[in-house]
Design a protein around this motif. Structure first.
Motif, PDB file in Angstrom:
ATOM      1  N   GLY A 174     -64.312 -70.914  67.181  1.00 46.93           N
ATOM      2  CA  GLY A 174     -64.081 -71.859  67.208  1.00 46.93           C
ATOM      3  C   GLY A 174     -62.574 -72.432  68.188  1.00 46.93           C
ATOM      4  O   GLY A 174     -62.684 -71.651  69.038  1.00 46.93           O
ATOM      5  N   VAL A 215     -62.955 -70.849  62.362  1.00 45.43           N
ATOM      6  CA  VAL A 215     -62.893 -72.423  62.199  1.00 45.43           C
ATOM      7  C   VAL A 215     -64.472 -72.131  61.596  1.00 45.43           C
ATOM      8  O   VAL A 215     -65.014 -73.187  60.409  1.00 45.43           O
ATOM      9  N   ASP A 216     -65.254 -71.166  61.559  1.00 49.65           N
ATOM     10  CA  ASP A 216     -66.965 -70.539  61.582  1.00 49.65           C
ATOM     11  C   ASP A 216     -66.922 -69.344  61.685  1.00 49.65           C
ATOM     12  O   ASP A 216     -66.341 -68.383  62.231  1.00 49.65           O
ATOM     13  N   GLN A 255     -70.557 -78.509  69.516  1.00 46.22           N
ATOM     14  CA  GLN A 255     -69.628 -79.562  69.259  1.00 46.22           C
ATOM     15  C   GLN A 255     -70.218 -80.619  70.442  1.00 46.22           C
ATOM     16  O   GLN A 255     -68.981 -81.520  70.577  1.00 46.22           O
TER      17      GLN A 255
END
Length: 437
Positions: A93, A117-118, A243
């Protein structure tokens, strides 16, 4: 928000599982029987106090060969063990930026927990060949001799080859501070414990740390932790690439990763091959190096240091790395001894993508500089003993005049960061008389 796939894995892990026991421990590996688990999955061993996590690395008869992800103090015969039915997880994250973590992704900088986030596995596959964007633009690293003589492209993988004490770690720290990449992921594999804080405070600095993630596995940690740190850093870099970010991945060093894999391979019964390195070392190297590079949405530019044994560039690890990487930067002990830093041997270094990221004028200048350095090197012995007299070879005369000016451009203090444009302008100025070389 944890992904659906990992939620399902956690639910599966919560179901009752049959347990086994520790049957034997030899060297650094633990043999467990009575547990149903696949290679790569995590196994938990119950100890007094904190339980020990281990990863299955091989199978032998009815037993699992596991490598510990922590200290083996307290492990005894018959200790209860159970499978978690998943690989050891890693949190990812944006909160990782500015943090120092261990091989498991746990913070070790005293700044509190990291909000995930994961959760992902450190094992991942490289981008498919047909989805990789071509390398077409240069990435400035802030070092004149590298930005001009061995230029690095966005998504390229370059090795820094050197013996001990030639300035390899210092050069890597200059690259981290001077890069134009948006995110920096630094993997310190098998480093001395005292050097970690020195690197963060002295070399990286507060400003550089804000856009960096540092993954640390010191030399006293188990071999599997050192291997996992390298894969964890690569997986973190991959997450930022997903991302759409431009990422610089710096790994110091690839050699210590190979040594850790050698320890794991030999202890699990794998036969030795070249200089005691089992075959898994070379397959693992290809796996981790291929994961860097461009994808269809982002990029990972990889810089990997390689410690050459006794300055032998034909060392098995150096030779294998050179065959996979897109270029190599060679640091010379002789150049370092003469007081020239960075001690880059321009004539032994090469970027395989220089034709794709340099224009024709820059390529011509690069060839001229190499020609000057080659002429002086070839005649160095004659020059040093006074056997060469000016006028005998006009090209050599011109090379002798230009070589000190070129060297002065390449000289750079470790605190100084420059742009590629400055490096090229300084070299163009040296050849501004327009004479052909």
């Amino acid at each position: 928000m944890i992904s659906q796939a990992w939620q399902e894995k956690f639910i599966g892990a919560a179901r009752p599982q049959p347990s086994g026991r520790v049957a034997q421990m030899v060297g650094s590996h633990i043999e467990i029987e009575g547990v149903d688990a696949a290679v790569g999955e995590a196994v938990e061993i119950e100890l007094e106090g904190v339980n020990l996590m281990a990863e299955v690395v091989a199978l032998r008869g009815q037993r699992l060969i596991c490598m510990p992800l922590g200290s083996t103090a307290g492990v005894r015969f018959g200790a209860k063990a159970s499978s978690l039915r998943r690989p050891p997880a890693l949190i990812v994250g944006p909160d990782l930026l500015g943090r120092v973590v261990n091989a498991n992704g746990d913070p070790i900088d005293g700044k509190g927990q990291i909000t995930p986030v994961d959760m992902v596995s450190v094992r991942n596959s490289a981008p498919p060949p047909m989805t990789r964007s071509p390398i077409a633009s240069p990435l400035g690293l802030g070092i004149r001799v590298i930005d001009s003589m061995t230029p690095c492209g966005v998504g390229q993988r370059i090795g820094v080859f050197a013996g001990s004490g030639v300035g390899k770690s210092t050069l890597l720290s200059m690259m981290v501070r001077g890069t134009e990449a948006e995110v920096r992921v630094i993997a310190l594999i098998g480093e001395r414990g005292r050097e970690v804080l020195e690197f963060i405070d002295r070399d990286l600095g507060e400003e550089g740390m804000r856009s960096s993630v540092v993954v640390v596995a010191t030399s006293d940690e188990p071999a599997l932790m050192r291997i996992r740190a390298a894969f964890a850093a690569t997986r973190i870099a991959e997450w930022f690439r997903e991302q759409g970010k431009s990422v610089l991945l710096v790994m110091d060093s690839l050699t210590r990763l190979a040594m850790a894999q050698r320890e794991v391979g030999l202890s699990s019964g794998e036969p030795p091959a070249q200089r005691g390195y089992p075959p898994s070392v070379f397959s693992q190297m290809a796996q981790i190096l291929e994961r860097a590079g461009n994808s269809d949405i982002g990029s990972i530019t990889g810089i990997y240091s390689v410690l050459v044994d006794g300055d032998d560039m034909n060392d098995p690890i150096a030779d294998a790395a050179r065959s996979i990487l897109d270029g190599h930067i060679v640091l010379s002990r002789e150049i370092a001894s003469s007081g020239v830093y960075p001690a880059v041997d321009v004539l032994s270094s090469v970027s395989r993508l220089e034709s794709a990221i340099l224009d024709s004028t820059q390529r011509k200048l690069l060839a001229d500089v190499r020609g000057v350095l080659a002429h002086v090197r070839n005649a160095r012995d004659l020059i040093d003993i006074g056997a060469y007299k000016r006028g005998g070879n006009p090209k050599l005369d011109r090379a002798i005049d230009l070589e000190p000016k070129i060297t002065s451009v390449f000289l750079q203090d470790q605190s100084q960061i420059t742009s590629p444009k400055e490096a090229w302008n300084a070299l163009f100025e040296i050849f501004s008389d327009g004479a052909e070389f």
